[in-house]
Design a protein around this motif. Structure first.
Motif, mmCIF file in Angstrom:
data_model
loop_
_atom_site.group_PDB
_atom_site.id
_atom_site.type_symbol
_atom_site.label_atom_id
_atom_site.label_comp_id
_atom_site.label_asym_id
_atom_site.label_seq_id
_atom_site.Cartn_x
_atom_site.Cartn_y
_atom_site.Cartn_z
ATOM 1 N N ASP A 31 17.545 -93.936 10.256
ATOM 2 C CA ASP A 31 18.997 -93.717 10.201
ATOM 3 C C ASP A 31 19.727 -95.036 9.955
ATOM 4 O OD1 ASP A 31 18.714 -91.010 10.572
ATOM 5 O OD2 ASP A 31 19.149 -91.063 12.730
ATOM 6 N N LEU A 90 19.256 -95.916 6.202
ATOM 7 C CA LEU A 90 20.088 -95.064 5.343
ATOM 8 C C LEU A 90 21.565 -95.460 5.447
ATOM 9 C CD1 LEU A 90 18.388 -91.623 6.025
ATOM 10 C CD2 LEU A 90 18.262 -92.963 3.920
ATOM 11 N N ASP A 96 23.738 -96.504 2.255
ATOM 12 C CA ASP A 96 24.989 -95.806 1.969
ATOM 13 C C ASP A 96 26.157 -96.781 1.928
ATOM 14 O OD1 ASP A 96 23.600 -93.426 1.881
ATOM 15 O OD2 ASP A 96 24.164 -92.797 3.915
ATOM 16 N N HIS A 131 12.338 -89.312 2.626
ATOM 17 C CA HIS A 131 13.455 -89.437 1.685
ATOM 18 C C HIS A 131 12.957 -89.872 0.308
ATOM 19 C CE1 HIS A 131 16.158 -89.072 5.138
ATOM 20 N NE2 HIS A 131 15.379 -89.956 5.746
ATOM 21 N N ARG A 168 15.383 -91.051 -2.273
ATOM 22 C CA ARG A 168 16.052 -92.348 -2.122
ATOM 23 C C ARG A 168 15.109 -93.508 -2.404
ATOM 24 N NH1 ARG A 168 20.767 -91.902 1.121
ATOM 25 N NH2 ARG A 168 21.304 -93.898 0.157
#
Length: 270
Positions: A82, A85, A89, A115, A118
């Motif tokens: 998390d 990411l 982002d 992911h 990504r």
């Protein structure tokens, strides 16, 4: 030095971007450090990559310039994913090449597994899918006790041959390596070490679908050739490239060799 506020942590990362300013979306590459280290351990990679990529070097929560609340410190792969990411982002990165060393490589396996949309490609430098316990080989017997009594620096000094092949590394690199690791709070290092003891990504390797390059020395005491060959056999679209006569620390000792092998590999995937 960009930072992001997260629950119970403030994340810091280095951003090295020397790409042409008129390129609206230059490729991004993540360089993720390993256990109790920080983004500065990749200091010799951005000069090799900065004209091609936006180079992102995160400090894991509680390490480097990233802070964390000790009472809520949970260095699990889910939490760290998390965090990663959130950084991607924040930088507007849709897809990145992920390069990880040691535990940073295990994080990369999770990233590529969970992911794949990504992750353009995965590069693993001296990265195991699981770590074997070797506590009896540390002065005093226990890695955790060494960290608690002398800090991460004392533990790093006692176990440096698991991290750097001193037949190839400069003494100055060793001293810097130990001093830099000593900046990590022993409380965070112990928590991460306990988590690593329980971690085994082996059963999930077959489900990694992104192109994967494994870089290792053939004499590493931490990432044995047997385990590296197992990983290469399990990950479907993978390639194992070996530096002969080298122990651990390939990314720190021979960055040019690693980057050249990565360029060749990515060129084949284009």
């Amino acid at each position: 030095m960009p930072t992001i506020q997260r629950e119970h942590a403030q994340l810091h990362y280095y951003l090295d971007d020397f790409t042409d300013p008129w390129r609206r979306s230059p490729d991004a590459i993540v360089l993720q450090h390993g256990f109790s280290r920080n983004g500065n351990f990749w200091y010799n990679w951005p000069p090799l990559l900065g004209r091609e990529y936006r180079v992102i070097r995160p400090d894991l929560r509680g390490m480097g310039a990233s802070t964390a609340d000790a009472e809520h410190y949970q260095p699990t792969l889910d939490v760290l994913m998390d965090d990663l990411l959130a950084i991607l982002d924040h930088e507007g990165v849709e897809k990145a090449v992920y390069v990880g060393e040691s535990f940073g490589g295990i994080m990369g396996m999770q990233f590529a597994h969970d992911h794949p949309d990504r992750c353009r490609a995965l590069v693993l430098c001296n990265s195991p899918c699981r770590l074997s316990r070797r506590e009896s080989q540390t002065p005093g017997g226990s890695w955790l006790a060494t960290m608690e009594q002398g800090g991460i620096g004392a533990w790093s000094a006692a176990t440096i041959n698991f991290r750097l092949d001193m037949r190839h590394a400069d003494e100055g690199l060793k001293d810097w390596y130990i001093a830099e690791m000593d900046k990590t709070n022993p409380e965070f290092g112990q928590a991460l070490h306990r988590y690593l003891d329980s971690l085994d990504f082996g059963p999930h390797l077959k489900d990694i679908t992104v192109p994967t390059l494994l870089l290792t020395g053939d004499e590493s005491p931490t990432t044995s050739m047997e385990q590296q060959q197992f990983m290469a056999a399990e990950i479907p679209n993978s390639e194992l490239t070996v530096y002969p006569g080298l122990g651990h620390g390939i990314n720190a000792i021979y960055p040019e060799w690693c980057v050249d092998r990565m360029r060749e590999f990515l060129g084949l995937q284009s």
